[in-house]
Design a protein around this motif. Structure first.
Motif, PDB file in Angstrom:
ATOM      1  N   LEU A  41     -14.075 -26.157  34.994  1.00 31.60           N
ATOM      2  CA  LEU A  41     -15.034 -25.782  33.948  1.00 31.60           C
ATOM      3  C   LEU A  41     -15.881 -26.992  33.572  1.00 31.60           C
ATOM      4  CD1 LEU A  41     -16.057 -23.695  31.840  1.00 31.60           C
ATOM      5  CD2 LEU A  41     -14.275 -24.565  30.304  1.00 31.60           C
ATOM      6  N   LEU A  42     -17.197 -26.822  33.622  1.00 30.46           N
ATOM      7  CA  LEU A  42     -18.138 -27.860  33.220  1.00 30.46           C
ATOM      8  C   LEU A  42     -18.679 -27.475  31.847  1.00 30.46           C
ATOM      9  CD1 LEU A  42     -20.143 -28.020  36.589  1.00 30.46           C
ATOM     10  CD2 LEU A  42     -18.046 -29.256  35.996  1.00 30.46           C
ATOM     11  N   ALA A  43     -18.333 -28.241  30.817  1.00 28.97           N
ATOM     12  CA  ALA A  43     -18.710 -27.846  29.458  1.00 28.97           C
ATOM     13  C   ALA A  43     -19.071 -29.061  28.624  1.00 28.97           C
ATOM     14  CB  ALA A  43     -17.579 -27.071  28.793  1.00 28.97           C
ATOM     15  N   ASP A  44     -20.334 -29.156  28.235  1.00 30.10           N
ATOM     16  CA  ASP A  44     -20.729 -30.249  27.349  1.00 30.10           C
ATOM     17  C   ASP A  44     -20.250 -29.946  25.926  1.00 30.10           C
ATOM     18  OD1 ASP A  44     -23.172 -29.108  25.695  1.00 30.10           O
ATOM     19  OD2 ASP A  44     -23.458 -28.454  27.764  1.00 30.10           O
ATOM     20  N   ALA A  45     -20.355 -30.929  25.042  1.00 28.02           N
ATOM     21  CA  ALA A  45     -19.769 -30.835  23.700  1.00 28.02           C
ATOM     22  C   ALA A  45     -20.310 -29.673  22.882  1.00 28.02           C
ATOM     23  CB  ALA A  45     -20.003 -32.150  22.961  1.00 28.02           C
ATOM     24  N   SER A  46     -21.527 -29.214  23.174  1.00 31.29           N
ATOM     25  CA  SER A  46     -22.124 -28.126  22.395  1.00 31.29           C
ATOM     26  C   SER A  46     -21.375 -26.811  22.558  1.00 31.29           C
ATOM     27  CB  SER A  46     -23.591 -27.938  22.796  1.00 31.29           C
ATOM     28  OG  SER A  46     -23.694 -27.423  24.118  1.00 31.29           O
ATOM     29  N   PRO A  63     -20.603 -42.006  28.326  1.00 33.20           N
ATOM     30  CA  PRO A  63     -22.053 -41.849  28.203  1.00 33.20           C
ATOM     31  C   PRO A  63     -22.807 -42.855  29.048  1.00 33.20           C
ATOM     32  CG  PRO A  63     -21.164 -42.939  26.264  1.00 33.20           C
ATOM     33  CD  PRO A  63     -19.979 -42.488  27.082  1.00 33.20           C
ATOM     34  N   LEU A  64     -24.005 -42.485  29.463  1.00 35.12           N
ATOM     35  CA  LEU A  64     -24.875 -43.395  30.195  1.00 35.12           C
ATOM     36  C   LEU A  64     -25.476 -44.414  29.236  1.00 35.12           C
ATOM     37  CD1 LEU A  64     -26.788 -40.792  32.397  1.00 35.12           C
ATOM     38  CD2 LEU A  64     -25.045 -42.382  33.177  1.00 35.12           C
ATOM     39  N   ASP A 109     -28.876 -34.949  29.679  1.00 35.28           N
ATOM     40  CA  ASP A 109     -28.156 -36.187  29.989  1.00 35.28           C
ATOM     41  C   ASP A 109     -26.656 -35.924  30.136  1.00 35.28           C
ATOM     42  OD1 ASP A 109     -30.522 -37.585  29.909  1.00 35.28           O
ATOM     43  OD2 ASP A 109     -30.280 -38.234  27.825  1.00 35.28           O
ATOM     44  N   SER A 110     -26.116 -35.122  29.211  1.00 38.02           N
ATOM     45  CA  SER A 110     -24.687 -34.798  29.273  1.00 38.02           C
ATOM     46  C   SER A 110     -24.361 -34.016  30.540  1.00 38.02           C
ATOM     47  CB  SER A 110     -24.282 -33.979  28.043  1.00 38.02           C
ATOM     48  OG  SER A 110     -24.423 -34.738  26.862  1.00 38.02           O
ATOM     49  N   LYS A 111     -25.200 -33.051  30.879  1.00 36.52           N
ATOM     50  CA  LYS A 111     -24.954 -32.236  32.067  1.00 36.52           C
ATOM     51  C   LYS A 111     -25.068 -33.061  33.348  1.00 36.52           C
ATOM     52  CE  LYS A 111     -26.409 -27.978  29.799  1.00 36.52           C
ATOM     53  NZ  LYS A 111     -27.444 -26.936  29.658  1.00 36.52           N
ATOM     54  N   THR A 112     -25.943 -34.052  33.339  1.00 38.87           N
ATOM     55  CA  THR A 112     -26.069 -34.931  34.498  1.00 38.87           C
ATOM     56  C   THR A 112     -24.817 -35.777  34.673  1.00 38.87           C
ATOM     57  OG1 THR A 112     -28.484 -35.047  34.273  1.00 38.87           O
ATOM     58  CG2 THR A 112     -27.414 -36.810  35.527  1.00 38.87           C
TER      59      THR A 112
END
Length: 285
Positions: free
Chosen positions: A215-220, A265-266, A88-91
């Motif tokens: 840079l595409l970086a989710d919270a993890s 967030p969605l 979901d985050s990456k989307t």
């Protein structure tokens, strides 16, 4: 290119093609014909190749040096595993990244799952996309207006991509408008890092070849310790993330002129009892 880099490059080409010409070595490595001949002579003494008229052939009894075989020192999670993490985050990150893309752009996408999520969202418009990811190539192949250029090199079954000197060398021939890439970990102490040196080195060349670095970086990814350094965060232009709670790090990024975009967030969706997360979930049943 240093001699050791040239020798590794020549060995990779021979292991894949079986032969190479002296003129090809000179052109690809940007050296004189005499230097190319000396390199081939040295590799022949080491048993890597056998010289022939005008070039060399790969010595069948010899295996490529261990230093050029990524599979022997691969670290990190497989592409399939990463694709099922935080979908979901990456989307959301991918959909926001679309706002930075214009018709006619030449894009470079690394083989991260985040870039794959972006590739799935790309509209069928006039674009040139370079990538070392098998999945991204397959995803974009159905888009008639998107020209796809695959970066060759040593194939990794674990990561389902290509890495190595051949891929790095190809990047030097292009002028790329925008690079979209991800990483294994990022912090204000260690910078932007990858799980193995092969991907780190390729991404370093990607950065050198691109005008705008995103840079595409989710919270993890934040605070995660990783093996190999890609770059300092001041070497990127934009960070798109779903959440950045470290205010000290946010200030560090601002001082380094990094534009931080935090996507909302969605809306929550009700999940069915048997639903599973991730684009590969059905394949894992």
């Amino acid at each position: 290119m240093l001699p050791v880099e040239r020798h590794r490059f020549i060995t990779e080409i021979l292991s894949q093609r079986g032969r190479i010409l002296v003129q090809e070595v000179a052109q690809l490595c940007r050296i004189s014909l005499e230097t190319a001949r000396r390199d081939l002579a040295m590799l022949e003494r080491r048993g890597i190749l056998q010289r022939s008229h005008g070039g060399a052939v790969f010595a069948q009894h010899a295996a490529p040096e261990k230093a050029v075989v990524p599979s022997q020192i691969e670290q990190g999670e497989s592409f399939r595993d990463r694709s099922n993490q935080s979908p979901d985050s990456k989307t959301r990150i991918a959909k926001h990244a679309l706002q930075l893309i214009n018709p006619g752009d030449c894009l470079l996408l690394d083989s991260s799952s985040s870039s794959w999520f972006l590739a799935r969202q790309l509209p069928d418009i006039q674009l040139v996309v370079l990538t070392n990811s098998v999945h991204i190539i397959q995803t974009l192949a159905v888009k008639a207006n998107v020209r796809v250029i695959g970066l060759g090199g040593e194939y990794s079954a674990k990561y389902e991509d290509f890495v190595g000197v051949l891929a790095e060398q190809m990047l030097k021939e292009f002028v790329i408008n925008k690079l979209f890439f991800s990483c294994h970990g990022i912090s204000h102490e260690g910078g932007i890092r990858e799980s193995n040196e092969h991907h780190a080195r390729l991404k370093q060349q990607m950065l050198l070849s691109s005008e705008h670095k995103i840079l595409l970086a989710d919270a993890s990814k934040f605070g995660r310790r990783s093996f190999a350094r890609i770059c300092h965060y001041r070497e990127i232009d934009t960070l798109i993330t779903d959440h950045l709670e470290d205010e000290e790090f946010r200030q560090e990024l601002a001082w380094s002129n990094v534009n931080v975009i935090e996507v909302a967030p969605l809306p929550l969706q009700k999940k069915t009892k048997n639903s599973r997360n991730g684009p590969f979930a059905a394949a894992n049943n």
